[in-house]
Motif scaffolding. Structure first.
Motif, PDB file in Angstrom:
ATOM      1  N   UNK A   1      -0.817   3.536 -17.113  1.00  0.00           N
ATOM      2  CA  UNK A   1      -0.334   4.048 -15.815  1.00  0.00           C
ATOM      3  C   UNK A   1       1.011   4.757 -16.007  1.00  0.00           C
ATOM      4  N   UNK A   2       1.847   4.196 -16.877  1.00  0.00           N
ATOM      5  CA  UNK A   2       3.155   4.816 -17.158  1.00  0.00           C
ATOM      6  C   UNK A   2       2.944   6.172 -17.843  1.00  0.00           C
ATOM      7  N   UNK A   3       2.056   6.209 -18.835  1.00  0.00           N
ATOM      8  CA  UNK A   3       1.799   7.464 -19.555  1.00  0.00           C
ATOM      9  C   UNK A   3       1.285   8.529 -18.577  1.00  0.00           C
TER      10      UNK A   3
ATOM     11  N   UNK B   1      -0.602   1.556 -10.829  1.00  0.00           N
ATOM     12  CA  UNK B   1      -0.283   2.988 -10.750  1.00  0.00           C
ATOM     13  C   UNK B   1       0.957   3.218  -9.905  1.00  0.00           C
ATOM     14  N   UNK B   2       1.041   2.464  -8.797  1.00  0.00           N
ATOM     15  CA  UNK B   2       2.165   2.604  -7.885  1.00  0.00           C
ATOM     16  C   UNK B   2       3.433   2.031  -8.523  1.00  0.00           C
ATOM     17  N   UNK B   3       3.274   0.921  -9.265  1.00  0.00           N
ATOM     18  CA  UNK B   3       4.430   0.343  -9.977  1.00  0.00           C
ATOM     19  C   UNK B   3       4.974   1.371 -10.969  1.00  0.00           C
ATOM     20  N   UNK B   4       4.057   2.077 -11.656  1.00  0.00           N
ATOM     21  CA  UNK B   4       4.493   3.088 -12.633  1.00  0.00           C
ATOM     22  C   UNK B   4       5.292   4.190 -11.929  1.00  0.00           C
ATOM     23  N   UNK B   5       4.827   4.608 -10.747  1.00  0.00           N
ATOM     24  CA  UNK B   5       5.540   5.658  -9.989  1.00  0.00           C
ATOM     25  C   UNK B   5       6.943   5.168  -9.646  1.00  0.00           C
ATOM     26  N   UNK B   6       7.026   3.959  -9.060  1.00  0.00           N
ATOM     27  CA  UNK B   6       8.338   3.429  -8.647  1.00  0.00           C
ATOM     28  C   UNK B   6       9.234   3.224  -9.859  1.00  0.00           C
ATOM     29  N   UNK B   7       8.662   2.644 -10.915  1.00  0.00           N
ATOM     30  CA  UNK B   7       9.457   2.343 -12.110  1.00  0.00           C
ATOM     31  C   UNK B   7      10.060   3.627 -12.700  1.00  0.00           C
TER      32      UNK B   7
ATOM     33  N   UNK C   1       0.826  -1.222   0.000  1.00  0.00           N
ATOM     34  CA  UNK C   1       0.000   0.000   0.000  1.00  0.00           C
ATOM     35  C   UNK C   1       0.853   1.262   0.000  1.00  0.00           C
ATOM     36  N   UNK C   2       2.154   1.081  -0.127  1.00  0.00           N
ATOM     37  CA  UNK C   2       3.024   2.250  -0.259  1.00  0.00           C
ATOM     38  C   UNK C   2       3.689   2.704   1.033  1.00  0.00           C
ATOM     39  N   UNK C   3       3.490   1.971   2.144  1.00  0.00           N
ATOM     40  CA  UNK C   3       4.179   2.318   3.398  1.00  0.00           C
ATOM     41  C   UNK C   3       5.645   1.905   3.260  1.00  0.00           C
ATOM     42  N   UNK C   4       6.567   2.749   3.737  1.00  0.00           N
ATOM     43  CA  UNK C   4       7.995   2.414   3.639  1.00  0.00           C
ATOM     44  C   UNK C   4       8.514   1.903   4.973  1.00  0.00           C
ATOM     45  N   UNK C   5       9.137   0.730   4.949  1.00  0.00           N
ATOM     46  CA  UNK C   5       9.719   0.150   6.167  1.00  0.00           C
ATOM     47  C   UNK C   5      11.172   0.609   6.295  1.00  0.00           C
ATOM     48  N   UNK C   6      11.542   1.024   7.490  1.00  0.00           N
ATOM     49  CA  UNK C   6      12.960   1.266   7.776  1.00  0.00           C
ATOM     50  C   UNK C   6      13.374   0.047   8.603  1.00  0.00           C
ATOM     51  N   UNK C   7      14.030  -0.879   7.944  1.00  0.00           N
ATOM     52  CA  UNK C   7      14.259  -2.194   8.546  1.00  0.00           C
ATOM     53  C   UNK C   7      15.002  -2.113   9.879  1.00  0.00           C
ATOM     54  N   UNK C   8      14.644  -3.004  10.822  1.00  0.00           N
ATOM     55  CA  UNK C   8      15.395  -3.058  12.074  1.00  0.00           C
ATOM     56  C   UNK C   8      16.808  -3.587  11.825  1.00  0.00           C
ATOM     57  N   UNK C   9      17.670  -3.360  12.823  1.00  0.00           N
ATOM     58  CA  UNK C   9      19.066  -3.774  12.674  1.00  0.00           C
ATOM     59  C   UNK C   9      19.370  -4.961  13.559  1.00  0.00           C
TER      60      UNK C   9
END
Ligand code: C5P
Length: 408
Positions: free
Chosen positions: A224-226, A389-395, A148-156
């Motif tokens: 979505x890319x366009x 749509x989200x794949x297009x943004x990331x790509x 869903x687009x949440x970004x994880x800052x992975x634990x260490x």
């Protein structure tokens, strides 16, 4: 003169949940404040066992909130307002329980309600014991949130409060601040002002006035890319075949059906373009004879003679000028990476996007996709399954970054 910080005047909401790492969050508040951010802290009830609201209020210069109501003053902390106020939300630390609540939309406290009301990017810095971290339910919640687009800052890795050693320590406040700062730093936009030719959808090869040979491409990924290119400020020529959705508004749209018609449109538009993104599923063969009338049912078998279609991408690549960038798509059912790499080389492309059909969440008619971008310098970038749509943004973010580094 002071360097302009990416945090300058940014509104950052820090959500703190119960966990020993919460004692480090005052340090994060200090860093962000020093960088010029406005910081609003929202704590869960259990977070107060580990860090005091007073400390956080003093450092953030705003009341640290945890209840819907400030009982003594009868004031309401409006979660919708807080969610909309923020330019960015970071939940740190987030335990397994918080991840589960977020993944399932449970809003049983002010912080969870704020997250559900937010429209801004959400970052999460998980912290928990190593077995809780690797547990399939935690990992599945993380996947849901990431899709869903949440970004994880992975634990260490390191020593944990339980006395065990392993992965589960919250990333240090300095590292969290660095990741948030990177996100807030405007990326150079490669596509701004560029003319981009995008192809989308499938082709149809007529057999008679009624029938055709086609494929299951919906056009959703190319559209979505366009659309994303338009929002990045590119001028977009969109050539599409058979599709199941409407093309975007704002691009120069050209509908074609057969591979031959798509080829003609692409050949005439290509010389003016800076970038070509060929997402269409082009038929490899067409029928040699197109019957004038509907083919009648007669013999038990019917033989069709097919002839090869032009490889549009390959022929454009053969005529490309040095400034032009070519990106293809590949859809493979076996030896995916090998075949994708082979097409990258044979068609002399800058990049190729491999659609992973192995994932049930990726495919033609679906709204979700999972892809890997292979570049001609050996770099590769995986984009996990998410909305097209989200794949297009990331790509386009990844492609734009790569092109800025290699072709500017
Ligand atoms: O079909 P193939 O796997 O070779 O497709 C790889 C890339 O080549 C895709 O980007 C597709 O749009 C393009 N292609 C083309 N003309 C064809 C076949 C494929 O431009 N006849």
């Amino acid at each position: 003169m002071l360097r302009k910080s990416p945090f300058n005047r940014k509104k950052i909401l820090i959500g703190i949940t119960g966990g020993i790492a919460a004692y480090k969050i005052p340090q994060l508040v200090r860093i962000l404040k020093k960088e010029g951010a406005e910081v609003q802290v929202v704590l869960s009830e259990s977070a107060k066992q580990f860090v005091t609201p007073q400390t956080l209020s003093v450092l953030s210069e705003r009341p640290a909130l945890s209840d819907f109501f400030q009982s003594d003053q009868g004031e309401w902390n409006n979660h919708v307002h807080l969610g909309l106020w923020a330019d960015l939300i970071i939940i740190a630390p987030a335990g397994a329980n918080t991840l589960a609540k977020m993944a399932h939309g449970i809003c049983d406290n002010l912080l969870m309600s704020v997250i559900l009301s937010a429209r801004c990017p959400v970052f999460v810095a998980p912290a928990m014991d190593l077995d809780m971290w690797t547990h399939p339910s935690t990992q599945s919640n993380i996947q849901t949130l990431e899709s869903r687009g949440v970004t994880m800052i992975d634990p260490e890795e390191g020593s944990l409060a339980s006395g065990l050693e392993g992965k589960g320590r919250m990333a240090e406040p300095e590292k969290i601040a660095q990741i948030l700062g990177k996100h807030l730093t405007p990326a150079p936009n490669y596509f701004l002002g560029k003319r981009v030719l995008v192809t989308a959808g499938g082709t149809q090869e007529a057999l008679d006035p009624v029938r055709y040979i086609g494929n299951r491409s919906s056009g959703k990924m190319g559209f979505a890319i366009a659309e994303q290119l338009l929002s990045l400020g590119a001028e977009v020529d969109l050539v599409y075949g058979a599709v199941s959705v409407d093309p975007p508004i704002g691009s120069n749209n050209h509908q074609t059906l057969s591979a031959q018609a798509m080829n003609e449109a692409c050949q005439s538009l290509f010389p003016q373009c800076d970038v070509l993104i060929m997402a269409a599923a082009v038929a490899d063969y067409h029928s040699v004879d197109i019957a004038k009338e509907k083919i009648k049912k007669s013999d038990e078998t019917l033989t069709l003679t097919l002839a090869k279609n032009p490889d549009i991408l390959k022929s454009l690549s053969d005529t490309k000028k040095t400034h032009q960038v070519l990106v293809g798509f590949a859809l493979e059912t076996e030896n995916e990476e090998f075949h994708a790499q082979q097409k990258l080389q044979k068609k002399n492309l800058h990049c190729i996007v491999l659609n992973s059909l192995k994932n049930p969440k990726a495919g033609f008619a679906l709204d979700t996709n999972e892809v890997t971008l292979f570049c001609n310098d050996g770099n590769q970038f995986h984009i996990p399954a998410q909305e097209k749509n989200q794949v297009a943004v990331s790509l386009l973010n990844i492609l734009g970054d790569w092109l800025t580094k290699t072709h500017s």
